[in-house]
Design a protein around this motif. Structure first.
Motif, mmCIF file in Angstrom:
data_model
loop_
_atom_site.group_PDB
_atom_site.id
_atom_site.type_symbol
_atom_site.label_atom_id
_atom_site.label_comp_id
_atom_site.label_asym_id
_atom_site.label_seq_id
_atom_site.Cartn_x
_atom_site.Cartn_y
_atom_site.Cartn_z
ATOM 1 N N GLN A 196 0.859 -1.186 0.000
ATOM 2 C CA GLN A 196 0.000 0.000 0.000
ATOM 3 C C GLN A 196 0.898 1.239 0.000
ATOM 4 O O GLN A 196 2.029 1.200 0.462
ATOM 5 C CB GLN A 196 -0.926 0.032 1.218
ATOM 6 C CG GLN A 196 -1.813 -1.190 1.350
ATOM 7 C CD GLN A 196 -1.094 -2.345 1.998
ATOM 8 O OE1 GLN A 196 -0.476 -2.187 3.048
ATOM 9 N NE2 GLN A 196 -1.171 -3.529 1.382
ATOM 10 N N PRO B 264 -2.214 0.883 -4.201
ATOM 11 C CA PRO B 264 -1.913 -0.534 -3.963
ATOM 12 C C PRO B 264 -1.086 -1.138 -5.102
ATOM 13 O O PRO B 264 -1.302 -0.824 -6.282
ATOM 14 C CB PRO B 264 -3.299 -1.178 -3.883
ATOM 15 C CG PRO B 264 -4.188 -0.079 -3.403
ATOM 16 C CD PRO B 264 -3.659 1.152 -4.095
ATOM 17 N N PHE C 169 -8.095 -0.931 -5.827
ATOM 18 C CA PHE C 169 -7.575 -2.259 -5.514
ATOM 19 C C PHE C 169 -6.608 -2.680 -6.619
ATOM 20 O O PHE C 169 -6.879 -2.452 -7.805
ATOM 21 C CB PHE C 169 -8.681 -3.318 -5.466
ATOM 22 C CG PHE C 169 -9.821 -3.024 -4.539
ATOM 23 C CD1 PHE C 169 -9.623 -2.390 -3.322
ATOM 24 C CD2 PHE C 169 -11.117 -3.411 -4.874
ATOM 25 C CE1 PHE C 169 -10.690 -2.141 -2.463
ATOM 26 C CE2 PHE C 169 -12.187 -3.163 -4.031
ATOM 27 C CZ PHE C 169 -11.974 -2.522 -2.825
ATOM 28 N N THR D 125 -5.538 -6.089 -8.145
ATOM 29 C CA THR D 125 -6.002 -7.478 -8.079
ATOM 30 C C THR D 125 -5.292 -8.333 -9.116
ATOM 31 O O THR D 125 -4.780 -7.834 -10.122
ATOM 32 C CB THR D 125 -7.528 -7.584 -8.282
ATOM 33 O OG1 THR D 125 -7.851 -7.356 -9.658
ATOM 34 C CG2 THR D 125 -8.269 -6.585 -7.406
ATOM 35 N N ALA E 228 -5.831 -9.397 -3.742
ATOM 36 C CA ALA E 228 -6.208 -7.990 -3.755
ATOM 37 C C ALA E 228 -5.416 -7.257 -2.691
ATOM 38 O O ALA E 228 -5.459 -7.625 -1.509
ATOM 39 C CB ALA E 228 -7.705 -7.813 -3.508
ATOM 40 N N SER E 229 -4.682 -6.224 -3.112
ATOM 41 C CA SER E 229 -4.031 -5.315 -2.182
ATOM 42 C C SER E 229 -4.932 -4.101 -2.027
ATOM 43 O O SER E 229 -5.392 -3.531 -3.025
ATOM 44 C CB SER E 229 -2.654 -4.891 -2.696
ATOM 45 O OG SER E 229 -2.053 -3.965 -1.804
ATOM 46 N N VAL E 230 -5.175 -3.702 -0.771
ATOM 47 C CA VAL E 230 -6.178 -2.674 -0.500
ATOM 48 C C VAL E 230 -5.646 -1.657 0.500
ATOM 49 O O VAL E 230 -4.809 -1.972 1.347
ATOM 50 C CB VAL E 230 -7.484 -3.292 0.034
ATOM 51 C CG1 VAL E 230 -7.991 -4.364 -0.909
ATOM 52 C CG2 VAL E 230 -7.308 -3.878 1.426
ATOM 53 N N HIS F 147 -16.312 0.361 0.779
ATOM 54 C CA HIS F 147 -15.234 -0.259 0.010
ATOM 55 C C HIS F 147 -14.979 -1.701 0.451
ATOM 56 O O HIS F 147 -14.555 -2.536 -0.352
ATOM 57 C CB HIS F 147 -13.957 0.579 0.119
ATOM 58 C CG HIS F 147 -14.040 1.872 -0.634
ATOM 59 N ND1 HIS F 147 -13.056 2.839 -0.568
ATOM 60 C CD2 HIS F 147 -14.990 2.353 -1.486
ATOM 61 C CE1 HIS F 147 -13.398 3.857 -1.337
ATOM 62 N NE2 HIS F 147 -14.559 3.588 -1.900
ATOM 63 N N LEU G 220 -14.846 -4.812 -2.039
ATOM 64 C CA LEU G 220 -13.742 -5.770 -2.041
ATOM 65 C C LEU G 220 -14.263 -7.199 -2.017
ATOM 66 O O LEU G 220 -13.798 -8.058 -2.779
ATOM 67 C CB LEU G 220 -12.835 -5.510 -0.839
ATOM 68 C CG LEU G 220 -11.712 -6.530 -0.618
ATOM 69 C CD1 LEU G 220 -10.775 -6.589 -1.811
ATOM 70 C CD2 LEU G 220 -10.946 -6.201 0.663
ATOM 71 N N ARG H 240 -15.564 -8.072 -5.358
ATOM 72 C CA ARG H 240 -14.475 -8.263 -6.321
ATOM 73 C C ARG H 240 -13.824 -9.619 -6.143
ATOM 74 O O ARG H 240 -13.554 -10.329 -7.117
ATOM 75 C CB ARG H 240 -13.464 -7.136 -6.150
ATOM 76 C CG ARG H 240 -12.247 -7.212 -7.056
ATOM 77 C CD ARG H 240 -12.554 -7.028 -8.515
ATOM 78 N NE ARG H 240 -13.311 -5.789 -8.774
ATOM 79 C CZ ARG H 240 -13.555 -5.323 -10.004
ATOM 80 N NH1 ARG H 240 -13.112 -5.994 -11.063
ATOM 81 N NH2 ARG H 240 -14.249 -4.216 -10.173
ATOM 82 N N ALA I 216 -6.675 -11.273 0.550
ATOM 83 C CA ALA I 216 -6.718 -9.812 0.512
ATOM 84 C C ALA I 216 -5.899 -9.302 1.687
ATOM 85 O O ALA I 216 -5.930 -9.883 2.779
ATOM 86 C CB ALA I 216 -8.148 -9.298 0.605
#
Length: 249
Positions: free
Chosen positions: A49, A82, A111, A113, A126-128, A140, A144, A147, A158
């Motif tokens: 992040q 991200p 995100f 992904t 997924a990086s959030v 959100h 997520l 998604r 995630a």
């Protein structure tokens, strides 16, 4: 500290992987300390992040990856911060950077992904980095989960900076659908922010229900990870998880 399981591919194609979540504050701190921490964690996947988002951001992301013996998988400025990095053990099927609806006056969120394969196992990522505003964080978190469900994979991971702890509604919503890896198999340290004197656990790794969580926490005491580096690398502490993904029978 108990020894953290090493990455491996088992004879049946199942995979043990190390996943690192890290808010790197746009590389504004001690980059060499950051590199030492990441390398010592020996991750297969790094969910970043606050990656660099402005001038020559791709060059900065590629430099960080190369220093860590990793490659850029996806994300960065095109995901509003991200970023995904991976080792050469990981085979990439597809990536998608997702920009989320913007609330006027607030920072744009997104995100990073991907769907990847490790051994014979497919997993979605997924990086959030959730909002500073509570209502937007909650919205959100729902996006997520939608998604991840849409990735059509047997496993999902995630991770990121949630800007709230386990008692928050967005965090709680994610933990209701996914495994909060630190809560399932605590290892290492717990609080992640601020790095100099951590008192809040606002960074986390989540995994879908079928993932076997072997260990998860801040890698304090891991060989090669030094307290001085953790304090100077960035303003958050990283979260490292060891996960086992069983191959389909």
């Amino acid at each position: 500290m108990d020894q953290l399981p090493k990455s491996r591919t088992e004879p049946d194609g199942s995979a043990v992987i190390r996943v690192l979540s890290y808010n790197i504050r746009s590389l504004r701190d001690d980059e060499e300390a950051l590199v030492r921490v990441i390398r010592a964690c020996e991750p297969d996947l790094v969910l970043v992040q606050e990656a660099p988002r402005f001038f020559r951001w791709r060059k900065h992301a590629a430099r960080l990856a190369a220093k860590c013996d990793l490659v850029v998988l996806g994300g960065g400025a095109t995901a509003a911060g991200p970023l995904l990095l991976c080792s050469l053990r990981v085979f990439v099927e597809r990536t998608q950077d997702v920009l989320l609806p913007r609330t006027p006056g607030l920072h744009r969120r997104g995100f990073a992904t991907a769907v990847v394969r490790v051994g014979d196992v497919r997993v979605g990522l997924a990086s959030v980095h959730l909002s500073l505003q509570a209502a937007e964080r909650r919205a959100h978190a729902e996006l997520l989960l939608d998604r991840l469900a849409g990735l059509d994979v047997p496993y999902a991971i995630a991770a990121g900076d949630l800007n709230e702890g386990p008692d928050g509604p967005a965090y709680g919503r994610l933990a209701a659908e996914l495994q909060d890896c630190r809560a399932v198999a605590p290892w290492g340290g717990g609080p992640t922010f601020p790095a100099a004197a951590p008192e809040r656990r606002i960074d986390a790794v989540f995994a879908s229900k079928g993932v076997e969580v072997l260990a998860c926490g801040v890698p304090t005491g891991l060989p090669g990870v030094f307290a001085e580096d953790l304090r100077s690398a960035t303003d958050h502490l990283p979260v490292l998880a060891a996960l086992r993904l069983a191959a389909a029978p």
